[in-house]
Design a protein around this motif. Structure first.
Motif, PDB file in Angstrom:
ATOM      1  N   ASN B  77      82.196  98.779  56.021  1.00 31.54           N
ATOM      2  CA  ASN B  77      83.005  97.647  55.560  1.00 31.54           C
ATOM      3  C   ASN B  77      83.516  96.728  56.667  1.00 31.54           C
ATOM      4  OD1 ASN B  77      82.945  97.604  52.766  1.00 31.54           O
ATOM      5  ND2 ASN B  77      84.331  99.361  52.654  1.00 31.54           N
ATOM      6  N   ARG B  78      83.087  97.013  57.877  1.00 32.57           N
ATOM      7  CA  ARG B  78      83.520  96.094  58.952  1.00 32.57           C
ATOM      8  C   ARG B  78      82.629  94.855  58.953  1.00 32.57           C
ATOM      9  NH1 ARG B  78      83.883  98.968  64.589  1.00 32.57           N
ATOM     10  NH2 ARG B  78      84.098  96.787  65.221  1.00 32.57           N
ATOM     11  N   PRO B  79      83.191  93.712  59.324  1.00 32.90           N
ATOM     12  CA  PRO B  79      82.339  92.516  59.401  1.00 32.90           C
ATOM     13  C   PRO B  79      81.202  92.751  60.394  1.00 32.90           C
ATOM     14  CG  PRO B  79      84.658  91.922  59.574  1.00 32.90           C
ATOM     15  CD  PRO B  79      84.590  93.418  59.655  1.00 32.90           C
ATOM     16  N   TRP B  80      80.026  92.305  59.975  1.00 30.96           N
ATOM     17  CA  TRP B  80      78.846  92.496  60.827  1.00 30.96           C
ATOM     18  C   TRP B  80      79.035  91.811  62.185  1.00 30.96           C
ATOM     19  CZ3 TRP B  80      73.905  89.376  61.286  1.00 30.96           C
ATOM     20  CH2 TRP B  80      72.871  90.127  61.877  1.00 30.96           C
ATOM     21  N   SER B  81      79.742  90.693  62.163  1.00 34.47           N
ATOM     22  CA  SER B  81      79.942  89.944  63.413  1.00 34.47           C
ATOM     23  C   SER B  81      80.721  90.759  64.438  1.00 34.47           C
ATOM     24  CB  SER B  81      80.667  88.620  63.128  1.00 34.47           C
ATOM     25  OG  SER B  81      81.881  88.877  62.446  1.00 34.47           O
ATOM     26  N   ASP B  82      81.466  91.794  63.963  1.00 37.94           N
ATOM     27  CA  ASP B  82      82.203  92.642  64.919  1.00 37.94           C
ATOM     28  C   ASP B  82      81.267  93.442  65.807  1.00 37.94           C
ATOM     29  OD1 ASP B  82      84.469  91.728  63.817  1.00 37.94           O
ATOM     30  OD2 ASP B  82      85.200  93.668  63.037  1.00 37.94           O
ATOM     31  N   LEU B  83      80.016  93.626  65.321  1.00 37.38           N
ATOM     32  CA  LEU B  83      79.066  94.407  66.118  1.00 37.38           C
ATOM     33  C   LEU B  83      78.474  93.606  67.269  1.00 37.38           C
ATOM     34  CD1 LEU B  83      77.059  96.227  63.287  1.00 37.38           C
ATOM     35  CD2 LEU B  83      78.966  97.098  64.634  1.00 37.38           C
ATOM     36  N   TRP B  84      78.750  92.327  67.281  1.00 37.11           N
ATOM     37  CA  TRP B  84      78.105  91.436  68.258  1.00 37.11           C
ATOM     38  C   TRP B  84      79.122  90.924  69.276  1.00 37.11           C
ATOM     39  CZ3 TRP B  84      72.918  90.706  68.278  1.00 37.11           C
ATOM     40  CH2 TRP B  84      72.209  91.078  67.126  1.00 37.11           C
ATOM     41  N   PRO B  85      78.656  90.537  70.460  1.00 40.40           N
ATOM     42  CA  PRO B  85      79.548  89.911  71.441  1.00 40.40           C
ATOM     43  C   PRO B  85      80.113  88.596  70.891  1.00 40.40           C
ATOM     44  CG  PRO B  85      77.450  90.515  72.461  1.00 40.40           C
ATOM     45  CD  PRO B  85      77.289  90.706  70.994  1.00 40.40           C
ATOM     46  N   ALA B  86      81.281  88.224  71.379  1.00 38.51           N
ATOM     47  CA  ALA B  86      81.948  87.015  70.882  1.00 38.51           C
ATOM     48  C   ALA B  86      81.084  85.773  71.042  1.00 38.51           C
ATOM     49  CB  ALA B  86      83.268  86.826  71.631  1.00 38.51           C
ATOM     50  N   GLU B  87      80.227  85.754  72.087  1.00 37.74           N
ATOM     51  CA  GLU B  87      79.426  84.545  72.370  1.00 37.74           C
ATOM     52  C   GLU B  87      78.436  84.245  71.251  1.00 37.74           C
ATOM     53  OE1 GLU B  87      78.683  87.260  75.296  1.00 37.74           O
ATOM     54  OE2 GLU B  87      80.803  86.983  74.844  1.00 37.74           O
ATOM     55  N   VAL B  88      78.026  85.275  70.509  1.00 39.57           N
ATOM     56  CA  VAL B  88      77.036  85.010  69.452  1.00 39.57           C
ATOM     57  C   VAL B  88      77.652  85.098  68.054  1.00 39.57           C
ATOM     58  CG1 VAL B  88      74.987  85.667  70.768  1.00 39.57           C
ATOM     59  CG2 VAL B  88      76.241  87.404  69.498  1.00 39.57           C
ATOM     60  N   ALA B  89      78.974  85.262  68.005  1.00 40.64           N
ATOM     61  CA  ALA B  89      79.634  85.441  66.701  1.00 40.64           C
ATOM     62  C   ALA B  89      79.354  84.275  65.763  1.00 40.64           C
ATOM     63  CB  ALA B  89      81.139  85.623  66.898  1.00 40.64           C
ATOM     64  N   ASP B  90      79.383  83.052  66.302  1.00 40.45           N
ATOM     65  CA  ASP B  90      79.150  81.882  65.449  1.00 40.45           C
ATOM     66  C   ASP B  90      77.763  81.923  64.826  1.00 40.45           C
ATOM     67  OD1 ASP B  90      81.637  80.992  66.000  1.00 40.45           O
ATOM     68  OD2 ASP B  90      81.032  79.437  67.439  1.00 40.45           O
ATOM     69  N   THR B  91      76.775  82.295  65.644  1.00 41.49           N
ATOM     70  CA  THR B  91      75.396  82.368  65.133  1.00 41.49           C
ATOM     71  C   THR B  91      75.280  83.448  64.072  1.00 41.49           C
ATOM     72  OG1 THR B  91      74.593  81.710  67.315  1.00 41.49           O
ATOM     73  CG2 THR B  91      72.982  82.688  65.837  1.00 41.49           C
ATOM     74  N   VAL B  92      75.926  84.591  64.335  1.00 43.10           N
ATOM     75  CA  VAL B  92      75.870  85.716  63.395  1.00 43.10           C
ATOM     76  C   VAL B  92      76.511  85.316  62.067  1.00 43.10           C
ATOM     77  CG1 VAL B  92      76.774  88.029  62.958  1.00 43.10           C
ATOM     78  CG2 VAL B  92      75.780  87.463  65.196  1.00 43.10           C
ATOM     79  N   ILE B  93      77.671  84.685  62.144  1.00 44.89           N
ATOM     80  CA  ILE B  93      78.382  84.270  60.926  1.00 44.89           C
ATOM     81  C   ILE B  93      77.564  83.222  60.165  1.00 44.89           C
ATOM     82  CG2 ILE B  93      80.431  83.037  60.096  1.00 44.89           C
ATOM     83  CD1 ILE B  93      81.960  84.514  62.432  1.00 44.89           C
ATOM     84  N   ALA B  94      76.936  82.330  60.924  1.00 41.50           N
ATOM     85  CA  ALA B  94      76.109  81.297  60.292  1.00 41.50           C
ATOM     86  C   ALA B  94      74.927  81.923  59.575  1.00 41.50           C
ATOM     87  CB  ALA B  94      75.618  80.301  61.349  1.00 41.50           C
ATOM     88  N   SER B  95      74.346  82.959  60.180  1.00 38.12           N
ATOM     89  CA  SER B  95      73.176  83.600  59.553  1.00 38.12           C
ATOM     90  C   SER B  95      73.586  84.306  58.260  1.00 38.12           C
ATOM     91  CB  SER B  95      72.513  84.586  60.519  1.00 38.12           C
ATOM     92  OG  SER B  95      73.322  85.736  60.706  1.00 38.12           O
ATOM     93  N   VAL B  96      74.773  84.903  58.244  1.00 45.07           N
ATOM     94  CA  VAL B  96      75.277  85.556  57.031  1.00 45.07           C
ATOM     95  C   VAL B  96      75.511  84.505  55.942  1.00 45.07           C
ATOM     96  CG1 VAL B  96      77.264  86.765  56.036  1.00 45.07           C
ATOM     97  CG2 VAL B  96      76.283  87.537  58.211  1.00 45.07           C
TER      98      VAL B  96
END
Lengths: 130, 372
Positions: B77-96
């Protein structure tokens, strides 16, 4: 001596012709690719061909030496990259570029003696005989 | 494999029953279908399932190994973006966001494992659709491309080193040739006899043309070709500067931009242009000076260079193929070398035209380079 120059750099060929003419040789032609070299050799029957390895159509100097050997035209390779571990078919030796008049004329004389089976004498700097 | 499963995968068909967690597929998602279990457990990639809000639901066994995860329950239940470094969080969130909206998205990103091992991933984030075709979950396929990235980085480093070396070589060659031209300038300035002075100046000018090639190569950071227009224009100015220091001759250039030529053609062309200019400066103008025009254009599949002056014109019976002086012999030899057509015309003044096929650069070096 009748000499054919096989060289793709026009100014280098001009300089070599000037050196050889100054020493009393006759340059019977200049070629910058395989086909021209073979045709000129057949037509002019030179005593020696000075052959660069890298020509307009690639590294065809190797093939030129081999073919001219079959036409009984001895070749002296003249290149900036003589490889002591690679003796080319049909060539009597390899002369390292750049050449000045003295070295080129001496190298031609040595090559001529070697072709005739005579003692080659002093070998100029940059010339490796096969 | 014994299953003959066809149709919609249970992952998509039964989102509500998808268990949280990860590990062996036969204990989780794959429990509903042996084929799914086989696929999940034998995939070389890390496969993850998210809900439409991007919260972690499931990861296959190989994925856990790739990410060095010992306890997958901590991720539930943790946000997937938590698994990634902060630098790519925007890309990860955008992909979701894209996958939730029904669009697949692909990106590559750096993301260390939970134990800190550096990894690069090629990530495909795509919607998992329900029976009605609308997205119900999100499937993330992560391929470990760390080795590929390392190779890519090593190649880039090697290329950078080669670029730096070529830059340095061109710089040094240019400096060495500048030294030679300086020596010839000194000799020329001490020459008492006009004929000797002219000979030394001609030699200096010819070497200057080759120096100009290397100067242009290192200034523009190109290694195998040059833009011909500015190069030819500069040569015109340089040659006139050598032979007409009083400035009696005006150089007018009309050189088309973006004509790129490999060094195998550009260097001979520059040298023969220099010879034609020198020829005009020697014979066309006399004391009163005049105008020298250099034009370079591409016409159809050919490049056309024209060097004209408004001087005395060509002598009667002049024939470009029966040329006696060294300069014109050089022009003839270099014209043949680049397989060009040379023609001359009179009036008023002398005009030389050189036309040759516009071929893409071959990548061969300057004269004397390589095995030649």
């Amino acid at each position: 001596m009748k000499i054919l120059i096989v060289e793709d750099e026009a100014l280098v060929a001009m300089a070599m012709e000037s050196y050889l003419a100054g020493a009393g040789h006759t340059v019977v032609g200049q070629a910058d690719d395989f086909d021209t070299a073979v045709t000129l050799a057949e037509a002019t029957r030179p005593d020696l061909a000075l052959v660069d390895i890298n020509l307009v159509d690639g590294d065809s100097g190797v093939d030129v030496a081999s073919q001219l050997n079959k036409q009984s035209v001895p070749c002296l390779i003249v290149t900036s990259n003589c490889n002591p571990h690679r003796q080319l078919d049909g060539a009597v030796g390899c002369l390292q570029k750049p050449v000045n008049q003295s070295i080129l004329v001496q190298a031609v004389a040595v090559a001529r003696r070697k072709v005739r089976g005579l003692p080659v004498g002093d070998v100029p700097r940059g010339l490796a005989l096969y | 494999m014994t299953s003959s499963f066809h149709g919609t995968l249970p992952l998509a068909a039964t989102p509500a029953t998808t268990p949280f967690g990860g590990g062996h597929a036969k204990d989780g998602l794959g429990a509903q279908n042996p084929l799914v279990a086989l696929m999940l457990d034998n995939s070389p990639d890390c496969l993850q399932l998210l809900d439409l809000d991007g919260r972690f639901l499931f990861m296959n066994g190989p994925g856990l190994a790739l990410l060095e995860i010992d306890d997958v329950t901590a991720l539930q239940n943790r946000p997937w973006s938590d698994l990634w470094p902060a630098e790519v969080a925007d890309t990860v969130i955008a992909s979701v966001g894209a996958a939730s909206g029904g669009e697949a998205m692909r990106f590559s990103a750096f993301g260390p494992t939970v134990k800190g091992t550096a990894k690069w991933w090629d990530v495909v984030v795509s919607p998992v659709r329900g029976d009605d075709g609308s997205p119900v979950q999100i499937l993330c396929a992560l391929r470990d491309i760390t080795e590929l990235k390392r190779t890519e980085t090593a190649l880039k480093d090697a290329l950078d080193a080669k670029e730096a070396l070529l830059y340095e070589v061109n710089h040094r060659v240019k400096n060495s040739l500048a030294l030679v031209t300086s020596l010839l300038t000194l000799q020329s300035s001490h020459a008492k006899e006009p004929k000797l002075k002219q000979t030394l100046d001609e030699a200096r000018s010819r070497i200057g043309v080759v120096a100009q090639v290397h100067q242009r190569l290192y200034q523009t950071n190109r290694h195998n070709d040059v833009e011909l227009g500015p190069f030819i224009a500069d040569i015109g100015q340089d040659v006139v500067g050598v032979f007409d220091p009083q400035g009696r001759v005006t150089v007018e250039t009309d050189c088309e931009a973006d004509i790129i030529l490999g060094l195998d053609k550009a260097v001979p062309l520059a040298l023969l242009t220099s010879e034609l200019i020198t020829n005009s400066l020697k014979y066309a103008f006399g004391e009163k000076g005049g105008i020298l025009r250099i034009a370079l254009h591409r016409r159809d599949d050919h490049i056309h260079l024209r060097v004209c002056d408004n001087g005395a014109g060509l002598p009667d019976g002049f024939n470009v193929t029966g040329m006696g002086g060294l300069g014109m012999r050089i022009v003839g030899a270099l014209t043949r070398q680049i397989r060009a057509q040379l023609s001359a015309s009179n009036g008023p003044g002398a005009c030389f035209d050189i036309v040759f096929p516009a071929e893409p650069p071959k990548g061969k070096g300057t004269p004397g380079d390589g095995a030649g």
